[in-house]
Every structure is written in structure tokens, then in C-alpha cells.
Design a protein around this motif. Structure first.
Motif, PDB file in Angstrom:
ATOM      1  N   GLU A 150      57.757  16.128 -22.464  1.00  9.47           N
ATOM      2  CA  GLU A 150      56.686  15.613 -23.309  1.00  9.47           C
ATOM      3  C   GLU A 150      55.381  16.254 -22.877  1.00  9.47           C
ATOM      4  OE1 GLU A 150      56.859  11.357 -23.106  1.00  9.47           O
ATOM      5  OE2 GLU A 150      58.820  11.299 -24.085  1.00  9.47           O
ATOM      6  N   TYR A 151      54.461  16.404 -23.807  1.00  9.59           N
ATOM      7  CA  TYR A 151      53.176  17.026 -23.497  1.00  9.59           C
ATOM      8  C   TYR A 151      52.082  16.389 -24.338  1.00  9.59           C
ATOM      9  CZ  TYR A 151      53.883  19.582 -27.841  1.00  9.59           C
ATOM     10  OH  TYR A 151      54.083  19.906 -29.157  1.00  9.59           O
ATOM     11  N   THR A 152      50.845  16.653 -23.936  1.00 12.28           N
ATOM     12  CA  THR A 152      49.668  16.200 -24.678  1.00 12.28           C
ATOM     13  C   THR A 152      48.820  17.429 -24.977  1.00 12.28           C
ATOM     14  OG1 THR A 152      49.711  14.099 -23.493  1.00 12.28           O
ATOM     15  CG2 THR A 152      47.661  14.663 -24.632  1.00 12.28           C
ATOM     16  N   THR A 153      48.436  17.583 -26.234  1.00 12.12           N
ATOM     17  CA  THR A 153      47.600  18.723 -26.619  1.00 12.12           C
ATOM     18  C   THR A 153      46.158  18.474 -26.189  1.00 12.12           C
ATOM     19  OG1 THR A 153      47.120  17.794 -28.793  1.00 12.12           O
ATOM     20  CG2 THR A 153      49.069  19.225 -28.621  1.00 12.12           C
TER      21      THR A 153
ATOM     22  N   GLN B 220      50.315  13.745 -28.925  1.00  8.36           N
ATOM     23  CA  GLN B 220      51.528  13.774 -28.116  1.00  8.36           C
ATOM     24  C   GLN B 220      52.582  14.622 -28.807  1.00  8.36           C
ATOM     25  OE1 GLN B 220      51.853  11.972 -25.086  1.00  8.36           O
ATOM     26  NE2 GLN B 220      49.659  11.767 -25.372  1.00  8.36           N
ATOM     27  N   GLY B 221      53.416  15.272 -28.023  1.00  9.86           N
ATOM     28  CA  GLY B 221      54.500  16.057 -28.577  1.00  9.86           C
ATOM     29  C   GLY B 221      55.661  16.129 -27.617  1.00  9.86           C
ATOM     30  N   THR B 222      56.789  16.644 -28.131  1.00  8.22           N
ATOM     31  CA  THR B 222      57.967  16.839 -27.290  1.00  8.22           C
ATOM     32  C   THR B 222      58.491  18.251 -27.505  1.00  8.22           C
ATOM     33  OG1 THR B 222      59.459  16.026 -29.006  1.00  8.22           O
ATOM     34  CG2 THR B 222      58.675  14.413 -27.405  1.00  8.22           C
ATOM     35  N   LEU B 223      59.211  18.740 -26.517  1.00 10.07           N
ATOM     36  CA  LEU B 223      59.901  20.010 -26.677  1.00 10.07           C
ATOM     37  C   LEU B 223      61.240  19.913 -25.975  1.00 10.07           C
ATOM     38  CD1 LEU B 223      59.830  21.959 -23.893  1.00 10.07           C
ATOM     39  CD2 LEU B 223      57.427  21.956 -24.464  1.00 10.07           C
ATOM     40  N   VAL B 224      62.182  20.685 -26.452  1.00  9.00           N
ATOM     41  CA  VAL B 224      63.490  20.814 -25.823  1.00  9.00           C
ATOM     42  C   VAL B 224      63.660  22.288 -25.508  1.00  9.00           C
ATOM     43  CG1 VAL B 224      65.979  20.612 -26.162  1.00  9.00           C
ATOM     44  CG2 VAL B 224      64.461  18.831 -27.029  1.00  9.00           C
TER      45      VAL B 224
ATOM     46  N   ASN C  21      58.641  19.711 -31.081  1.00  9.45           N
ATOM     47  CA  ASN C  21      58.483  18.556 -31.974  1.00  9.45           C
ATOM     48  C   ASN C  21      59.605  18.409 -32.985  1.00  9.45           C
ATOM     49  OD1 ASN C  21      56.031  17.784 -30.742  1.00  9.45           O
ATOM     50  ND2 ASN C  21      54.979  19.365 -31.908  1.00  9.45           N
ATOM     51  N   ASN C  22      60.799  18.777 -32.574  1.00  9.56           N
ATOM     52  CA  ASN C  22      61.971  18.634 -33.429  1.00  9.56           C
ATOM     53  C   ASN C  22      62.753  17.404 -33.023  1.00  9.56           C
ATOM     54  OD1 ASN C  22      62.151  20.928 -35.271  1.00  9.56           O
ATOM     55  ND2 ASN C  22      62.112  22.141 -33.418  1.00  9.56           N
ATOM     56  N   PRO C  23      63.510  16.831 -33.950  1.00  9.90           N
ATOM     57  CA  PRO C  23      64.368  15.716 -33.547  1.00  9.90           C
ATOM     58  C   PRO C  23      65.305  16.189 -32.434  1.00  9.90           C
ATOM     59  CG  PRO C  23      64.427  16.048 -35.928  1.00  9.90           C
ATOM     60  CD  PRO C  23      63.643  17.173 -35.342  1.00  9.90           C
ATOM     61  N   THR C  24      65.387  15.429 -31.369  1.00  8.44           N
ATOM     62  CA  THR C  24      66.182  15.865 -30.230  1.00  8.44           C
ATOM     63  C   THR C  24      67.539  15.185 -30.166  1.00  8.44           C
ATOM     64  OG1 THR C  24      65.134  14.208 -28.840  1.00  8.44           O
ATOM     65  CG2 THR C  24      64.171  16.411 -28.825  1.00  8.44           C
ATOM     66  N   GLU C  25      67.791  14.233 -31.078  1.00  2.00           N
ATOM     67  CA  GLU C  25      69.089  13.571 -31.059  1.00  2.00           C
ATOM     68  C   GLU C  25      70.191  14.604 -31.190  1.00  2.00           C
ATOM     69  OE1 GLU C  25      69.732  10.094 -33.471  1.00  2.00           O
ATOM     70  OE2 GLU C  25      67.580   9.684 -33.433  1.00  2.00           O
ATOM     71  N   GLY C  26      71.147  14.528 -30.326  1.00  2.00           N
ATOM     72  CA  GLY C  26      72.255  15.476 -30.363  1.00  2.00           C
ATOM     73  C   GLY C  26      72.000  16.726 -29.552  1.00  2.00           C
ATOM     74  N   LEU C  27      70.790  17.243 -29.579  1.00  2.00           N
ATOM     75  CA  LEU C  27      70.485  18.453 -28.805  1.00  2.00           C
ATOM     76  C   LEU C  27      70.669  18.224 -27.309  1.00  2.00           C
ATOM     77  CD1 LEU C  27      67.297  20.139 -30.313  1.00  2.00           C
ATOM     78  CD2 LEU C  27      69.572  21.117 -30.105  1.00  2.00           C
ATOM     79  N   LEU C  28      70.240  17.077 -26.834  1.00  2.00           N
ATOM     80  CA  LEU C  28      70.323  16.794 -25.401  1.00  2.00           C
ATOM     81  C   LEU C  28      71.762  16.576 -24.948  1.00  2.00           C
ATOM     82  CD1 LEU C  28      67.188  14.515 -25.009  1.00  2.00           C
ATOM     83  CD2 LEU C  28      67.411  16.941 -24.454  1.00  2.00           C
TER      84      LEU C  28
END
Length: 188
Positions: free
Chosen positions: A125-128, A133-137, A155-162
Motif C-alpha cells: 500500500e502507498y500514499t501519493t 491511498q493506493g495499492t500495488l501487486v 490499483n487493480n483488484p488483487t483478489e486471486g492475484l495474491l
């Protein structure tokens, strides 16, 4: 006739007269090349009204061209423009444009990447600077023929990716390559 390759969220802006407006960008693919099109104000609603989704074949009329912020030609759909859904099998599938990580040798846009996950995806997670707020994988990907590359999805849906483990096959659409801080290339 063209295919919808990507649909971006709508965004607001302030017009010269101080009123609020909105725009939305889409990426089109005609079987040979890609083009970005901006929908302005009332035309933004067409995406939802027509229930448009990626891979739909559409006919777009009354587009106008203006110079973009970078000086290059920019396609726009204004008040007189229309979009209609059509069925036409003459547009080649986007799968004809698939690349393996080993084929990415330069900075490119609108890549369809066929890869194998090499490292466990991890979320950050990050803050600009402006406080959003944002997320990255991120993970490393490769192919049977080698050519590993770092992948960062913002900032993409991360469900399943992890849940993907090493060896999982994945196709990523509408990604771009860019120079990494290490000097090599990575995909975003």
C-alpha cells in the motif's frame, strides 16, 4: 468498426468557465493498431448506458482530432459523436498480439503479456503526494524460453492475484513496459 481494448474510469475536470466536466478514455483495437479515444461530458455515460465492456465490437462516428497535451493528435468523441455495438468477426482477436516476456525489448504501450508467475505476488500500500491511498501487486514473471521481467500492477483488484503461486500461467492485458530503476525493463 473497432474493438474495445480498455475502458478507464471517468474523471472530473474544471472547464475554462469554472464549471465541472467529466471525461473518460477508452483504447480501441482494429486488428492492426491501437488508438486512445476520449469521451467528453454527456458522452461519458455511453459506456454504462450501452453496457460496453472490453472486447465488444463497436462502430464510432463523428470523432474529432485535436492536439493532445504532448502535441500528438488526440481522438475525441464530442456532442455529435455516437457509439453503437455491432457484431463483426472480421476484427482479429487481441490474442494475435500476445507477447512473451522474452519478446519485450523496448518501451511499448498496450501489451498483452502471456507469462508464468515466477515469484509469489505481494501486495503493498502507498500514499501519493496529494494524500490519495493506493495499492500495488508485484511479482516476477517469465516464460518457458526465459526472459524474466518484473510486473507491477497498480490499483487493480488483487483478489486471486495474491493466491497465484510460482508456475501459474497468466495473461495480462493493456500493460506497458517501462524502464525500471535498475535500468532494465518492467511491465506496469
Amino acid at each position: 468498426k473497432t474493438m474495445l481494448f480498455a475502458i478507464y474510469p471517468d474523471k472530473g475536470y474544471e472547464k475554462k468557465d469554472g464549471t465541472k466536466g467529466e471525461f473518460r478514455r477508452i483504447v480501441l483495437f482494429d486488428g492492426e493498431s491501437f488508438a486512445k479515444l476520449t469521451l467528453w461530458d454527456d458522452k461519458v455515460k455511453l459506456i454504462d448506458e450501452l453496457a460496453l465492456k472490453v472486447n465488444d465490437i463497436v462502430r464510432i462516428s463523428s470523432i474529432y482530432v485535436r492536439s493532445g497535451l504532448d502535441g500528438s493528435p488526440a481522438l475525441n468523441l464530442g456532442q455529435k459523436g455516437t457509439i453503437e455495438v455491432v457484431t463483426d468477426e472480421s476484427i482479429p482477436s487481441i490474442m494475435s498480439r500476445v507477447k512473451k516476456p522474452s519478446q519485450i525489448k523496448a518501451i511499448e504501450q498496450q501489451i498483452v503479456l502471456d507469462c508464468i508467475v515466477k515469484t509469489q505476488p505481494r501486495k503493498s500500500e502507498y500514499t501519493t503526494q496529494d494524500g490519495r491511498q493506493g495499492t500495488l501487486v508485484q511479482f516476477n514473471a517469465g516464460s518457458e524460453d526465459g526472459g524474466d521481467i518484473r510486473v507491477v500492477l497498480w490499483n487493480n483488484p488483487t483478489e486471486g492475484l495474491l493466491d497465484l503461486g510460482a508456475g501459474s500461467k497468466l495473461i495480462l492485458s493493456n500493460v506497458r513496459s517501462k524502464t525500471a530503476s535498475s535500468g532494465g525493463l518492467e511491465v506496469h
